[in-house]
Write a protein that holds these residues in place. Sequence first.
Motif, PDB file in Angstrom:
ATOM      1  N   ALA A 236       0.815  -1.215   0.000  1.00  0.00           N
ATOM      2  CA  ALA A 236       0.000   0.000   0.000  1.00  0.00           C
ATOM      3  C   ALA A 236       0.844   1.258   0.000  1.00  0.00           C
ATOM      4  CB  ALA A 236      -0.947  -0.008   1.197  1.00  0.00           C
ATOM      5  N   ALA A 237       1.995   1.211   0.686  1.00  0.00           N
ATOM      6  CA  ALA A 237       2.864   2.387   0.746  1.00  0.00           C
ATOM      7  C   ALA A 237       3.405   2.727  -0.640  1.00  0.00           C
ATOM      8  CB  ALA A 237       4.012   2.147   1.717  1.00  0.00           C
ATOM      9  N   ALA A 238       3.798   1.697  -1.393  1.00  0.00           N
ATOM     10  CA  ALA A 238       4.301   1.931  -2.742  1.00  0.00           C
ATOM     11  C   ALA A 238       3.198   2.481  -3.638  1.00  0.00           C
ATOM     12  CB  ALA A 238       4.863   0.645  -3.327  1.00  0.00           C
ATOM     13  N   ARG A 239       1.991   1.950  -3.509  1.00  0.00           N
ATOM     14  CA  ARG A 239       0.881   2.439  -4.334  1.00  0.00           C
ATOM     15  C   ARG A 239       0.637   3.922  -4.082  1.00  0.00           C
ATOM     16  NH1 ARG A 239      -2.435  -0.811  -2.881  1.00  0.00           N
ATOM     17  NH2 ARG A 239      -2.366  -2.318  -4.595  1.00  0.00           N
ATOM     18  N   SER A 240       0.667   4.311  -2.816  1.00  0.00           N
ATOM     19  CA  SER A 240       0.462   5.710  -2.476  1.00  0.00           C
ATOM     20  C   SER A 240       1.576   6.583  -3.054  1.00  0.00           C
ATOM     21  CB  SER A 240       0.400   5.873  -0.950  1.00  0.00           C
ATOM     22  OG  SER A 240       0.268   7.219  -0.578  1.00  0.00           O
ATOM     23  N   LEU A 241       2.809   6.102  -2.945  1.00  0.00           N
ATOM     24  CA  LEU A 241       3.950   6.841  -3.486  1.00  0.00           C
ATOM     25  C   LEU A 241       3.794   7.057  -4.983  1.00  0.00           C
ATOM     26  CD1 LEU A 241       6.914   7.858  -3.727  1.00  0.00           C
ATOM     27  CD2 LEU A 241       7.595   5.444  -3.827  1.00  0.00           C
ATOM     28  N   TYR A 242       3.514   5.976  -5.729  1.00  0.00           N
ATOM     29  CA  TYR A 242       3.458   6.085  -7.174  1.00  0.00           C
ATOM     30  C   TYR A 242       2.256   6.908  -7.627  1.00  0.00           C
ATOM     31  CZ  TYR A 242       7.119   2.567  -7.056  1.00  0.00           C
ATOM     32  OH  TYR A 242       8.294   1.913  -6.816  1.00  0.00           O
ATOM     33  N   ALA A 243       1.164   6.850  -6.882  1.00  0.00           N
ATOM     34  CA  ALA A 243       0.010   7.693  -7.212  1.00  0.00           C
ATOM     35  C   ALA A 243       0.382   9.166  -7.104  1.00  0.00           C
ATOM     36  CB  ALA A 243      -1.168   7.357  -6.296  1.00  0.00           C
ATOM     37  N   ARG A 244       1.159   9.500  -6.067  1.00  0.00           N
ATOM     38  CA  ARG A 244       1.577  10.894  -5.909  1.00  0.00           C
ATOM     39  C   ARG A 244       2.517  11.329  -7.029  1.00  0.00           C
ATOM     40  NH1 ARG A 244       2.264   9.149  -0.591  1.00  0.00           N
ATOM     41  NH2 ARG A 244       4.547   9.344  -0.735  1.00  0.00           N
ATOM     42  N   LEU A 245       3.212  10.385  -7.623  1.00  0.00           N
ATOM     43  CA  LEU A 245       4.098  10.695  -8.743  1.00  0.00           C
ATOM     44  C   LEU A 245       3.358  10.732 -10.075  1.00  0.00           C
ATOM     45  CD1 LEU A 245       7.246   8.548  -7.829  1.00  0.00           C
ATOM     46  CD2 LEU A 245       7.036  11.030  -7.723  1.00  0.00           C
ATOM     47  N   GLY A 246       2.057  10.417 -10.057  1.00  0.00           N
ATOM     48  CA  GLY A 246       1.267  10.479 -11.280  1.00  0.00           C
ATOM     49  C   GLY A 246       0.997   9.150 -11.956  1.00  0.00           C
ATOM     50  N   TYR A 247       1.432   8.032 -11.350  1.00  0.00           N
ATOM     51  CA  TYR A 247       1.215   6.720 -11.958  1.00  0.00           C
ATOM     52  C   TYR A 247      -0.220   6.240 -11.732  1.00  0.00           C
ATOM     53  CZ  TYR A 247       6.205   6.121 -12.814  1.00  0.00           C
ATOM     54  OH  TYR A 247       7.493   6.261 -13.270  1.00  0.00           O
ATOM     55  N   ARG A 248      -0.724   5.513 -12.733  1.00  0.00           N
ATOM     56  CA  ARG A 248      -2.053   4.918 -12.653  1.00  0.00           C
ATOM     57  C   ARG A 248      -1.960   3.433 -13.003  1.00  0.00           C
ATOM     58  NH1 ARG A 248      -5.107   8.623 -16.789  1.00  0.00           N
ATOM     59  NH2 ARG A 248      -2.981   8.830 -17.600  1.00  0.00           N
ATOM     60  N   THR A 249      -2.834   2.641 -12.406  1.00  0.00           N
ATOM     61  CA  THR A 249      -2.852   1.204 -12.671  1.00  0.00           C
ATOM     62  C   THR A 249      -3.661   0.913 -13.925  1.00  0.00           C
ATOM     63  OG1 THR A 249      -2.623   0.615 -10.339  1.00  0.00           O
ATOM     64  CG2 THR A 249      -3.533  -1.071 -11.800  1.00  0.00           C
TER      65      THR A 249
END
Length: 262
Positions: A236-249
């Motif tokens: 979950a921590a990585a998902r939050s990090l990458y979302a803040r960087l603009g990444y989407r699944t």
Amino acid sequence: MDRLTRHADLLALSGGDPWVRWSVPDPLPGEVWVHEEVALVQRLGARPGFWVVPLCSGMQGTSPSRGELARVRAALTELRDGGHLARLGSRSVSVPQAHAEVAHEVLELGDGGDWEWMWTQEPPQVDARERDVIPLDDSADAAELTAFTQAHNPRQWTEIGTGRVHRWVGLRDGHGALVAVGGAEREATGIPHLAGIVTAIDRRGTGLARVVSAALTRWALEEHGVCTLGMFSDNAAARSLYARLGYRTARAWHSRMLVPVS
């Protein structure tokens, strides 16, 4: 099943799906079939098998319709009963996580993992600490990278010292010791794919993973206009990090090895 031979046709049928656009190479690898609006993309390499890709899926994170569940079941059944798995020496299958139960009902599946394929075309906000990011070398720094990774994230799958990671960056403390590293592999399409993002255990929560990820993402966007990555779904921590960087699944995968038929 209908055989596809052109990447453009698969991309059009998928509605421009980012995973198809930036992860599936052109020309298409191996065999690609479509059965009842479900693409079956042959996976080559160390874990040969198939990607199972519903082409008319709803938005990521929504529950599949009853019709989509039935179509995925039919496609998996055709793979099994049509002899395609055995004919192509398949050892694995990856299905959307929303279809995991169906996959286990149709196929004998063993070990594997749940993970997400993400992408971005948005430059991340600049962090002043990016000025401290230094380049590392996959060959010359292999021993140090390996020791750091094993000490701080033994679950990391990244290959070090093989040339698979073509760009490494890192951060060092005042004594010269690594405190965070990150790398970029290449998708089969040539697009950069983040890998090996590791922060020292005693430095977690300080944003260092974001710094190296942002630096790599910015480089990838400047060079290629897009960057991708894969992450374990339970992080979950990585998902939050990458979302803040603009990444989407784009695709949440349930990847499993096939149990050999005795």
